[in-house]
Write a protein that holds these residues in place. Structure first.
Motif, PDB file in Angstrom:
ATOM      1  N   TYR A 239     -79.099 -69.285  -3.552  1.00  0.00           N
ATOM      2  CA  TYR A 239     -79.163 -71.158  -3.199  1.00  0.00           C
ATOM      3  C   TYR A 239     -79.667 -71.511  -4.757  1.00  0.00           C
ATOM      4  O   TYR A 239     -79.850 -71.017  -5.263  1.00  0.00           O
ATOM      5  CB  TYR A 239     -79.757 -71.356  -2.191  1.00  0.00           C
ATOM      6  CG  TYR A 239     -80.310 -72.948  -2.570  1.00  0.00           C
ATOM      7  CD1 TYR A 239     -79.740 -74.030  -1.419  1.00  0.00           C
ATOM      8  CD2 TYR A 239     -81.582 -72.977  -2.848  1.00  0.00           C
ATOM      9  CE1 TYR A 239     -80.350 -74.972  -1.305  1.00  0.00           C
ATOM     10  CE2 TYR A 239     -81.624 -74.580  -3.374  1.00  0.00           C
ATOM     11  CZ  TYR A 239     -81.278 -75.622  -2.712  1.00  0.00           C
ATOM     12  OH  TYR A 239     -81.443 -76.536  -2.634  1.00  0.00           O
ATOM     13  N   ILE A 240     -78.410 -72.468  -4.438  1.00  0.00           N
ATOM     14  CA  ILE A 240     -78.367 -73.195  -6.045  1.00  0.00           C
ATOM     15  C   ILE A 240     -78.635 -74.458  -5.916  1.00  0.00           C
ATOM     16  O   ILE A 240     -76.939 -75.285  -5.207  1.00  0.00           O
ATOM     17  CB  ILE A 240     -77.342 -72.559  -6.796  1.00  0.00           C
ATOM     18  CG1 ILE A 240     -76.959 -71.196  -7.048  1.00  0.00           C
ATOM     19  CG2 ILE A 240     -76.949 -73.057  -8.191  1.00  0.00           C
ATOM     20  CD1 ILE A 240     -76.232 -71.077  -8.214  1.00  0.00           C
ATOM     21  N   LEU A 241     -79.345 -75.523  -6.423  1.00  0.00           N
ATOM     22  CA  LEU A 241     -79.457 -76.603  -6.659  1.00  0.00           C
ATOM     23  C   LEU A 241     -79.081 -77.080  -7.765  1.00  0.00           C
ATOM     24  O   LEU A 241     -79.819 -76.689  -8.565  1.00  0.00           O
ATOM     25  CB  LEU A 241     -80.629 -77.358  -6.471  1.00  0.00           C
ATOM     26  CG  LEU A 241     -80.916 -78.997  -6.196  1.00  0.00           C
ATOM     27  CD1 LEU A 241     -80.148 -79.248  -4.913  1.00  0.00           C
ATOM     28  CD2 LEU A 241     -82.594 -79.204  -6.250  1.00  0.00           C
ATOM     29  N   ALA A 242     -77.492 -77.629  -7.713  1.00  0.00           N
ATOM     30  CA  ALA A 242     -76.812 -78.401  -8.553  1.00  0.00           C
ATOM     31  C   ALA A 242     -77.692 -80.039  -8.998  1.00  0.00           C
ATOM     32  O   ALA A 242     -77.604 -80.782  -8.690  1.00  0.00           O
ATOM     33  CB  ALA A 242     -75.556 -78.829  -8.411  1.00  0.00           C
ATOM     34  N   LYS A 243     -78.152 -80.059 -10.069  1.00  0.00           N
ATOM     35  CA  LYS A 243     -79.326 -81.292 -10.794  1.00  0.00           C
ATOM     36  C   LYS A 243     -77.977 -82.251 -10.891  1.00  0.00           C
ATOM     37  O   LYS A 243     -76.899 -81.791 -11.328  1.00  0.00           O
ATOM     38  CB  LYS A 243     -79.994 -80.531 -11.583  1.00  0.00           C
ATOM     39  CG  LYS A 243     -81.103 -79.905 -11.748  1.00  0.00           C
ATOM     40  CD  LYS A 243     -81.943 -80.912 -11.014  1.00  0.00           C
ATOM     41  CE  LYS A 243     -83.587 -79.647 -10.849  1.00  0.00           C
ATOM     42  NZ  LYS A 243     -84.221 -80.461  -9.780  1.00  0.00           N
ATOM     43  N   LYS A 244     -78.536 -83.821 -10.468  1.00  0.00           N
ATOM     44  CA  LYS A 244     -77.452 -84.741 -11.528  1.00  0.00           C
ATOM     45  C   LYS A 244     -75.833 -83.977 -10.502  1.00  0.00           C
ATOM     46  O   LYS A 244     -75.146 -84.947 -11.579  1.00  0.00           O
ATOM     47  CB  LYS A 244     -77.227 -84.196 -12.807  1.00  0.00           C
ATOM     48  CG  LYS A 244     -79.064 -85.068 -13.260  1.00  0.00           C
ATOM     49  CD  LYS A 244     -78.999 -85.297 -14.872  1.00  0.00           C
ATOM     50  CE  LYS A 244     -80.392 -85.186 -15.956  1.00  0.00           C
ATOM     51  NZ  LYS A 244     -80.426 -85.399 -17.103  1.00  0.00           N
ATOM     52  N   ALA A 245     -75.923 -84.052  -9.317  1.00  0.00           N
ATOM     53  CA  ALA A 245     -74.509 -83.736  -8.932  1.00  0.00           C
ATOM     54  C   ALA A 245     -74.233 -84.073  -7.788  1.00  0.00           C
ATOM     55  O   ALA A 245     -75.664 -84.362  -6.973  1.00  0.00           O
ATOM     56  CB  ALA A 245     -74.359 -82.026  -8.855  1.00  0.00           C
ATOM     57  N   LYS A 246     -73.373 -85.368  -7.271  1.00  0.00           N
ATOM     58  CA  LYS A 246     -73.395 -85.462  -5.879  1.00  0.00           C
ATOM     59  C   LYS A 246     -72.066 -84.827  -5.035  1.00  0.00           C
ATOM     60  O   LYS A 246     -72.448 -82.920  -5.335  1.00  0.00           O
ATOM     61  CB  LYS A 246     -72.327 -86.976  -6.139  1.00  0.00           C
ATOM     62  CG  LYS A 246     -72.508 -88.341  -6.603  1.00  0.00           C
ATOM     63  CD  LYS A 246     -72.220 -89.529  -6.524  1.00  0.00           C
ATOM     64  CE  LYS A 246     -72.744 -90.789  -7.088  1.00  0.00           C
ATOM     65  NZ  LYS A 246     -72.816 -90.104  -8.842  1.00  0.00           N
ATOM     66  N   HIS A 247     -71.730 -84.622  -4.042  1.00  0.00           N
ATOM     67  CA  HIS A 247     -71.107 -84.145  -3.056  1.00  0.00           C
ATOM     68  C   HIS A 247     -70.218 -83.322  -3.259  1.00  0.00           C
ATOM     69  O   HIS A 247     -70.142 -82.286  -2.856  1.00  0.00           O
ATOM     70  CB  HIS A 247     -70.787 -85.394  -1.830  1.00  0.00           C
ATOM     71  CG  HIS A 247     -70.699 -84.383  -0.213  1.00  0.00           C
ATOM     72  ND1 HIS A 247     -71.538 -83.769  -0.116  1.00  0.00           N
ATOM     73  CD2 HIS A 247     -69.561 -84.238   0.458  1.00  0.00           C
ATOM     74  CE1 HIS A 247     -70.801 -83.046   0.953  1.00  0.00           C
ATOM     75  NE2 HIS A 247     -69.204 -83.823   1.179  1.00  0.00           N
ATOM     76  N   LYS A 248     -69.666 -83.670  -4.023  1.00  0.00           N
ATOM     77  CA  LYS A 248     -68.593 -83.231  -4.586  1.00  0.00           C
ATOM     78  C   LYS A 248     -68.871 -82.372  -6.168  1.00  0.00           C
ATOM     79  O   LYS A 248     -68.669 -83.454  -6.967  1.00  0.00           O
ATOM     80  CB  LYS A 248     -67.372 -83.917  -4.831  1.00  0.00           C
ATOM     81  CG  LYS A 248     -66.761 -83.946  -3.248  1.00  0.00           C
ATOM     82  CD  LYS A 248     -65.270 -84.911  -3.456  1.00  0.00           C
ATOM     83  CE  LYS A 248     -64.214 -85.058  -2.252  1.00  0.00           C
ATOM     84  NZ  LYS A 248     -63.494 -85.858  -2.094  1.00  0.00           N
ATOM     85  N   VAL A 249     -69.549 -81.662  -5.725  1.00  0.00           N
ATOM     86  CA  VAL A 249     -70.417 -80.982  -7.269  1.00  0.00           C
ATOM     87  C   VAL A 249     -69.904 -80.717  -8.397  1.00  0.00           C
ATOM     88  O   VAL A 249     -70.267 -81.185  -9.090  1.00  0.00           O
ATOM     89  CB  VAL A 249     -71.404 -79.730  -6.518  1.00  0.00           C
ATOM     90  CG1 VAL A 249     -71.830 -79.520  -8.077  1.00  0.00           C
ATOM     91  CG2 VAL A 249     -71.842 -80.069  -5.155  1.00  0.00           C
ATOM     92  N   TRP A 250     -68.423 -80.647  -8.387  1.00  0.00           N
ATOM     93  CA  TRP A 250     -67.684 -79.818  -9.475  1.00  0.00           C
ATOM     94  C   TRP A 250     -66.935 -81.321 -10.066  1.00  0.00           C
ATOM     95  O   TRP A 250     -66.680 -80.636 -11.491  1.00  0.00           O
ATOM     96  CB  TRP A 250     -66.377 -79.430  -8.736  1.00  0.00           C
ATOM     97  CG  TRP A 250     -65.229 -80.406  -7.898  1.00  0.00           C
ATOM     98  CD1 TRP A 250     -64.581 -80.580  -7.902  1.00  0.00           C
ATOM     99  CD2 TRP A 250     -65.414 -79.705  -6.563  1.00  0.00           C
ATOM    100  NE1 TRP A 250     -63.986 -81.216  -7.305  1.00  0.00           N
ATOM    101  CE2 TRP A 250     -64.731 -80.792  -5.980  1.00  0.00           C
ATOM    102  CE3 TRP A 250     -66.440 -79.726  -5.730  1.00  0.00           C
ATOM    103  CZ2 TRP A 250     -64.141 -80.756  -4.513  1.00  0.00           C
ATOM    104  CZ3 TRP A 250     -65.751 -79.813  -4.222  1.00  0.00           C
ATOM    105  CH2 TRP A 250     -65.082 -80.942  -3.834  1.00  0.00           C
TER     106      TRP A 250
END
Length: 269
Positions: A239-250
């Motif tokens: 599991y990785i938490l993408a900081k400062k990212a919305k639902h469409k992480v990319w």
């Protein structure tokens, strides 16, 4: 200086032409309708992309060239029934049927062996069922802020669907008929997927967005975060938490998503 500039320009043009020549844009007949596929040809295990609910394969466009360059893999995007350029058979549509149609279409395209899956949001349900039906074929998976059975229950889905206004239903049916039929059956899909998880034997990473999507209520935040975190275990799931990212992480963190796809992809080879 001018010669170097011209050489660089020619190199970029060559790469562009090469990628274009390797791209297949086609329709595959499944039953009484057709599914639209876009494929960048490569080597090794193909990477299959599953979009979120209401999205077609074009949402992955900005990632493909970089992933292809770093992996040289065949990249497969497609539009699910009633989305993008794909047709829909409204008399014979269903969640399980869509997965079976995908399997049939991939076979028609010649992809009958190993696959690596990248999925987003509700696409996680499609990816999980596909993996359960093809355990030996799926060699790895990247789940991007996907729904999981521990959050998207039958009860939650029923409440969510009931909250959609009459006007919104009309717009959805008019512009995204594939989404319309999924939402019509969301509760039964969630019930069917309630006891289904990605096999522990398949290496996988779930990338969660730090910023929550609008469909999650304030009272549900803790449950959502806990559910996604539970994807991680002592086997092969991380599991990785993408900081400062919305639902469409990319969109907000393209380098993170690309790096994790490439890293896990190369690890399984």
């Amino acid at each position: 200086m001018q010669q170097k500039y011209n050489f660089a320009l020619l190199l970029i043009l060559f790469v562009f032409i090469k990628v274009q020549s390797q791209t297949i844009d086609t329709l595959i007949t499944v039953g009484n309708h057709q599914l639209h596929f876009k494929i960048i040809k490569g080597k090794g295990t193909p990477i299959l992309f599953q979009s979120g609910n209401g999205d077609d394969g074009s949402v992955w466009e900005d990632l493909l060239n970089s992933i292809h360059k770093q992996t040289d893999a065949t990249l497969i995007t497609y539009d699910r029934a009633g989305l993008g350029k794909s047709g829909i058979d409204t008399l014979n549509i269903g969640f399980k049927k869509e997965v079976k149609n995908l399997e049939f279409a991939l076979k028609q395209l010649g992809y009958t062996k190993n696959l690596f899956i990248v999925c987003h949001s509700f696409g996680g349900f499609y990816a999980t069922l596909f993996a359960l039906r093809n355990k030996k074929r799926v060699k790895g998976a990247i789940y991007i802020d996907t729904v999981l059975p521990c959050f998207m229950t039958k009860e939650w889905s029923t409440n969510f669907v009931n909250s959609i206004s009459k006007d919104d239903w009309q717009l959805i049916k008019q512009y995204k008929i594939g989404l319309y039929y999924v939402l019509q059956n969301l509760a039964s899909i969630s019930d069917y997927m309630s006891n289904k998880q990605l096999p522990k034997s398949i290496p996988a990473i779930l990338i969660a967005a730090e910023e929550l999507q609008p469909m999650i209520k304030e009272t549900e935040v803790e449950k959502w975060r806990k559910c996604l975190k539970s994807f991680e275990d002592k086997s092969k799931h991380n599991y990785i938490l993408a900081k400062k990212a919305k639902h469409k992480v990319w969109v907000d963190r393209p380098e993170l998503v690309i790096n994790e796809i490439v890293k896990l992809y190369k690890k399984i080879h």
